[in-house]
Motif scaffolding. Structure first.
Motif, short mmCIF file in Angstrom:
data_model
loop_
_atom_site.label_atom_id
_atom_site.label_comp_id
_atom_site.label_asym_id
_atom_site.label_seq_id
_atom_site.Cartn_x
_atom_site.Cartn_y
_atom_site.Cartn_z
N LEU A 88 1.01 -1.51 -0.23
CA LEU A 88 -0.32 0.16 -0.05
C LEU A 88 1.09 1.07 -0.11
CD1 LEU A 88 -3.44 -0.41 2.69
CD2 LEU A 88 -2.40 -0.96 0.38
N VAL A 100 -5.77 3.78 3.41
CA VAL A 100 -7.32 2.89 3.06
C VAL A 100 -8.45 3.90 3.30
CG1 VAL A 100 -8.83 1.39 2.89
CG2 VAL A 100 -6.80 1.12 3.67
N TYR A 117 -8.28 2.00 -2.25
CA TYR A 117 -6.29 2.72 -1.65
C TYR A 117 -5.84 2.45 -2.40
CZ TYR A 117 -6.52 -2.46 -3.50
OH TYR A 117 -6.97 -3.54 -4.54
#
Length: 206
Positions: A88, A100, A117
């Motif tokens: 991420l 997120v 995300y």
């Protein structure tokens, strides 16, 4: 070439046969009435019954194979699984940094509608039915636990990524005759994204 052509052919033949049976019964009844002035003949009646049963059984079988047949995801003869992993990337909104973005519904009946995300320079979004966020000791969320995750692989990536990654599982139907009859061969059976974050503070809600 997939076996789906067999499914389409079976559907066409099943519908055509059913229509033919209806037409056949109508024509035979008209001929019976015209020749004998009667609307019932035992021999024809049982012939109708046999034809209707065959036609309905054929259509019922196709409906079951196409819409209602349940396939075990873990069955390698029925499905195949592919995985994609991505670290991420932090995203910011003002001074707020997060991994997120969780979008909530306005009416509150479904708390979380979707998760967004960022990974590999791209933006991804999954809804709460096909995705979940893990932010605690449990690596695989309860919602995702029924799927055949590679726990060892997840633990390794969890350590390497600093507890910030997305694992997307795609389950596809195998190219088999039975799946082809249900028009499912080589099509997606399920897609699920497990999003891992270090803590709940890294999930921004709106």
């Amino acid at each position: 070439m997939t076996w789906n052509w067999l499914g389409w052919l079976s559907w066409i033949l099943a519908v055509a046969f059913f229509c033919w049976v209806i037409h056949y019964i109508r024509v035979q009844q008209l001929m019976l009435i015209a020749k004998t002035k009667k609307a019932f003949a035992p021999k024809l009646f049982w012939r109708y019954v046999v034809l209707v049963v065959i036609a309905l059984a054929w259509l019922g079988t196709m409906l079951h194979l196409t819409f209602f047949r349940k396939v075990v995801i873990n069955d390698r003869q029925e499905t195949r699984i592919s995985m994609q992993y991505a670290n991420l990337q932090l995203h910011n909104q003002g001074n707020d940094y997060y991994y997120v973005l969780a979008s909530r519904s306005k009416n509150g009946q479904h708390p979380v509608v979707s998760y967004t995300y960022w990974a590999k320079g791209n933006r991804y979004t999954t809804n709460s039915r096909f995705g979940s966020v893990s932010d605690g000791q449990r690596l695989v969320t309860l919602d995702a636990s029924t799927l055949p995750w590679n726990k060892a692989k997840l633990k390794k990536i969890d350590q390497e990524s600093g507890h910030a990654f997305a694992a997307t599982m795609t389950v596809r139907y195998q190219n088999t005759v039975i799946n082809g009859l249900g028009l499912r061969a080589n099509r997606d059976a399920a897609t699920y994204t497990l999003i891992r974050v270090p803590s709940s503070e890294m999930v921004h809600e709106r």
